[in-house]
Design an enzyme around this catalytic site. Structure first.
Site, PDB file in Angstrom:
ATOM      1  N   CYS A   2      -2.223  11.353   9.980  1.00 60.96           N
ATOM      2  CA  CYS A   2      -2.560  12.042  11.403  1.00 60.96           C
ATOM      3  C   CYS A   2      -1.146  12.688  12.215  1.00 60.96           C
ATOM      4  O   CYS A   2      -0.049  11.751  11.885  1.00 60.96           O
ATOM      5  CB  CYS A   2      -3.263  10.861  12.284  1.00 60.96           C
ATOM      6  N   ARG A  27       0.320  15.906   7.577  1.00 63.82           N
ATOM      7  CA  ARG A  27       0.026  14.413   7.693  1.00 63.82           C
ATOM      8  C   ARG A  27      -1.320  14.071   7.782  1.00 63.82           C
ATOM      9  O   ARG A  27      -1.708  13.058   7.800  1.00 63.82           O
ATOM     10  CB  ARG A  27       0.627  14.172   9.166  1.00 63.82           C
ATOM     11  N   TRP A  74      -6.267  12.305   9.547  1.00 59.29           N
ATOM     12  CA  TRP A  74      -6.467  11.906   8.090  1.00 59.29           C
ATOM     13  C   TRP A  74      -7.462  10.545   8.286  1.00 59.29           C
ATOM     14  O   TRP A  74      -6.723   9.415   8.908  1.00 59.29           O
ATOM     15  CB  TRP A  74      -5.270  11.513   7.625  1.00 59.29           C
ATOM     16  N   ASN A 100      -2.295   8.398  16.415  1.00 58.95           N
ATOM     17  CA  ASN A 100      -1.844   8.204  14.958  1.00 58.95           C
ATOM     18  C   ASN A 100      -1.744   6.597  14.730  1.00 58.95           C
ATOM     19  O   ASN A 100      -1.012   6.068  15.473  1.00 58.95           O
ATOM     20  CB  ASN A 100      -0.656   8.925  14.690  1.00 58.95           C
ATOM     21  N   GLY A 101      -2.606   6.036  13.893  1.00 58.46           N
ATOM     22  CA  GLY A 101      -2.509   4.600  13.455  1.00 58.46           C
ATOM     23  C   GLY A 101      -3.724   4.067  13.274  1.00 58.46           C
ATOM     24  O   GLY A 101      -4.803   4.464  13.200  1.00 58.46           O
ATOM     25  N   GLU A 480       5.255   9.809 -13.213  1.00 63.59           N
ATOM     26  CA  GLU A 480       5.444  10.975 -12.159  1.00 63.59           C
ATOM     27  C   GLU A 480       4.677  12.144 -12.528  1.00 63.59           C
ATOM     28  O   GLU A 480       4.255  12.890 -11.696  1.00 63.59           O
ATOM     29  CB  GLU A 480       6.892  11.278 -12.141  1.00 63.59           C
ATOM     30  N   LYS A 484       1.584  13.845 -10.362  1.00 64.98           N
ATOM     31  CA  LYS A 484       1.538  15.250  -9.841  1.00 64.98           C
ATOM     32  C   LYS A 484       0.346  15.819 -10.383  1.00 64.98           C
ATOM     33  O   LYS A 484      -0.302  16.601  -9.592  1.00 64.98           O
ATOM     34  CB  LYS A 484       2.744  16.039 -10.691  1.00 64.98           C
ATOM     35  N   GLU A 487      -2.777  14.456  -8.756  1.00 65.82           N
ATOM     36  CA  GLU A 487      -2.867  14.708  -7.101  1.00 65.82           C
ATOM     37  C   GLU A 487      -3.409  15.943  -6.782  1.00 65.82           C
ATOM     38  O   GLU A 487      -4.009  16.219  -5.802  1.00 65.82           O
ATOM     39  CB  GLU A 487      -1.797  14.161  -6.261  1.00 65.82           C
ATOM     40  N   HIS A 503      -2.040   0.122 -28.649  1.00 66.89           N
ATOM     41  CA  HIS A 503      -2.563  -1.220 -28.628  1.00 66.89           C
ATOM     42  C   HIS A 503      -3.619  -1.268 -27.498  1.00 66.89           C
ATOM     43  O   HIS A 503      -4.254  -2.123 -26.952  1.00 66.89           O
ATOM     44  CB  HIS A 503      -1.378  -2.159 -27.725  1.00 66.89           C
ATOM     45  N   LYS A 598       0.665  13.527   3.636  1.00 68.54           N
ATOM     46  CA  LYS A 598       2.086  13.399   3.220  1.00 68.54           C
ATOM     47  C   LYS A 598       2.855  12.113   3.612  1.00 68.54           C
ATOM     48  O   LYS A 598       3.745  11.456   2.915  1.00 68.54           O
ATOM     49  CB  LYS A 598       2.843  14.416   3.576  1.00 68.54           C
TER      50      LYS A 598
END
Ligand code: F6R
Length: 603
Positions: A2, A27, A74, A100-101, A480, A484, A487, A503, A598
């Protein structure tokens, strides 16, 4: 997570808020809203589900004012709907609030104080604004009602509040969520990130937990919750406003991938002197030399950068190094060594999972270093030591240049620590030369983007799953590269230790399953090649990316030369570009993937 903005003064509030929200969209971007007031009796509240663009289209020239607040969301409490979008308004239509929170005791507050109030949303934020209004109805001033509310709420917040009866004043408060005040000429702004208001001012005050601020066009009054006045210094944020623009690139992610060679060079310039000697703050060097063990704590991509850094600290500096996921470490702390030093890696410097660890280990008395890209961030401020990644703003949600900058800076710190301890391994490792090889090698790979685009089309155009395999740092980079791809293109991708496939996981390999094999470690290259053969024999479509000196003529991609320990600085360029093109070809919004944000400021 947010983003909030606010403005009060002589500006066109709607434009300031909209432009700020566009820059905070990283955000969160499932819904957005703004409230503006012209301080002459007219005001507007507009909220929309979707991106800032949708909000912007809903505005006409009548929506204007000289003060206001805005929010891009968000979702945490409640689905992305217009009712759940911010600003939230009290039923008496007096108070407007963005947040925000997460307020963790919202349900208890509602039951205790708001039995007779009809709530129209599912959010914790609405509980807060209704509570402020309820307290104000008992005769308290807006400020005292806010103060008392802050005394009751638990959890994290950055709040901006407007009292419609007094639109010459804007109230803001902060606890555990980032918030800055930007200082203007006869106006002041509020923002979750300085980046969003750089077109308004470069002078910012970073608020601290417990701050309650009263803003007018010309004044900024900061107090603690008990009314004690506090003075917070203003900092000039040095950032080229254009750094936050896409320029000629279709997406920020492509721009940021392309910036990596420059970031490598900038880091070297920043942390070395004219003679090529690494220069780190003396106090930090003293702290690092007390460590009998380093604990790198991070999340997501930054955690993956930590996995690449740990062997550098062990080999160059001779210090045992553990890498931990922040969300696990805080609540399941392992037994620590006698003299631990903590390194927090974070692009944003705001990740809540990391902050809870920082708070705990500081309380235990352990020394801390934050390595982050955002100098004004909470983690930068709160750790004992701080090093900047100096990578410039990273706007795309998928992290690229921050990851490679983190690895490069870990290499510089590990080399400096090893050199300070007179270790031969450090003396033999010319980090400045290696980072210059990294920069030129990255440039070469970026110029081969067409090859990687064709590979991405061949491997990932229609697949539902994919594997990235390797050993050692190639395993770290596999994690990584898989992240990428996941996402931004929503392909179910797995990064895997190549030797572990047999295995169990090899059962998932079918005809045409894409497998990318990273082969840069001389010690295990032959084994990884065998593992690649094993999956190919079971029908997998294998794409081998091999180091310069290990490559065979039929490997699909040969890397430019670099020390094997820093090979992720090159291999990941291939991973990033393949993920980028897959997302692009599938028609997704590369920079704003679904469900993500982000800056992850909630646990
Ligand atoms: C993925 C990505 C995330 C972040 C993670 C931690 O591309 O960016 O996995 O790395 O959310 O965030 P920071 O690095 O800001 O602490």
């Amino acid at each position: 997570m947010c983003g909030i903005v606010g403005v009060i003064g002589n500006q066109d509030a709607t434009q300031v808020l909209l432009r700020g929200l566009e820059r905070l969209e990283y955000r969160g971007y499932d819904s957005a809203g703004l409230y503006v007031n012209d301080q002459q009796g007219h005001d507007h509240l507009i909220k929309r589900v979707g991106r800032i663009r949708v909000l912007s289209e809903a505005l006409d020239e009548t929506v204007s004012g000289t003060m206001g607040i805005g929010h891009t969301r968000w979702a945490t409490n409640g689905r992305p709907t217009t009712a759940n979008a911010h600003p939230h308004v009290s039923n008496d239509e007096r108070f407007f609030l963005v947040h925000n929170g997460v307020i963790t005791n919202a349900a208890a507050l509602r039951d205790a104080y708001l039995q007779d109030v009809d709530l129209v949303s599912d959010t914790d934020t609405e509980v807060v604004v209704q509570l402020i209004a309820a307290l104000a109805r008992t005769g308290l001033t807006a400020k005292v009602a806010l103060q008392q509310t802050l005394g009751l709420v638990e959890g994290s917040y950055a709040f901006a509040l407007v009292d419609r009866l007094d639109p010459a004043t804007l109230y803001v408060a902060k606890n555990q969520s980032p918030l800055l005040i930007g200082l203007g000429d006869h106006f002041n702004v509020v923002t979750s990130d300085a980046l969003a208001m750089l077109d308004q001012t470069d002078r910012f005050v970073a608020l601290q937990d417990g701050d309650l601020v009263t803003l007018t066009a010309d004044t900024v009054t900061i107090e603690q919750l008990d009314g004690t006045p506090v003075v917070r210094p203003a900092h000039t944020v040095v950032l080229n406003d254009g750094d936050a623009e896409k320029g000629p690139y279709p997406y920020y992610m492509l721009k940021e991938i392309n910036e990596q060679p420059a970031v490598m060079r900038r880091l070297v310039a920043r942390y070395t002197d004219a003679a090529g000697q690494i220069q780190l703050p003396a106090a930090l060097m003293r702290t690092l030399q007390t460590a009998d063990r380093l604990y790198i704590v991070a999340a997501g991509t930054s955690y993956h950068a930590g996995l690449v850094g740990a062997p550098l600290f062990e080999q160059l500096a001779g210090v045992p190094t553990e890498v931990h996921l922040a969300s696990e470490f805080g609540y399941h702390q392992p037994l620590l060594s006698a003299h631990p030093v903590f390194i927090f890696l974070s692009q944003s410097g705001e990740t809540a999972d990391i902050r809870q660890v920082l708070v705990k280990v500081k309380a235990q008395g352990h020394p801390t270093l934050t390595i982050t890209n955002v100098e004004t961030s909470t983690l930068a401020r709160e750790a004992d030591h701080f090093l900047t990644l100096a990578a410039g703003p990273e706007i795309a949600v998928a992290s690229t240049k921050a990851y490679t900058a983190q690895i490069a800076l870990e290499a510089l710190v590990a080399k400096a620590l090893g050199a300070a301890q007179g270790r031969a391994a450090a003396a033999d490792f010319d980090v400045v030369h290696q980072l210059s090889l990294a920069a030129s090698g990255q440039q070469t790979l970026i110029e081969e983007a067409d090859v990687l685009h064709a590979a991405a089309r061949d491997l990932f155009a229609t697949t539902r799953n994919a594997f990235f395999i390797g050993r050692g740092v190639d395993h770290a980079v596999s994690l990584e590269a898989a992240l990428k791809l996941k996402e931004i293109s929503y392909v179910q991708a797995e990064g895997f230790a190549a030797g572990e496939l047999k295995h169990g996981t090899i059962a998932l390999i079918e005809q045409e399953t894409p497998v990318v094999a990273f082969i840069t470690d001389p010690l295990t290259a032959a084994h990884t090649r065998s593992n690649a053969e094993e999956v190919a024999a079971r029908g997998a479509k294998v794409f081998r990316i091999a180091a310069h000196d290990l490559a065979r003529p039929d490997d699909q991609l040969q890397l430019p030369p670099i020390d094997a320990r820093l090979s992720p600085l090159l291999t990941i360029i291939a991973g990033q570009l393949m993920a980028y093109y897959t997302s692009l070809d599938r028609g997704y919004d590369v920079d704003r993937p679904r469900n993500l944000a982000k800056s992850v400021t909630v646990e």
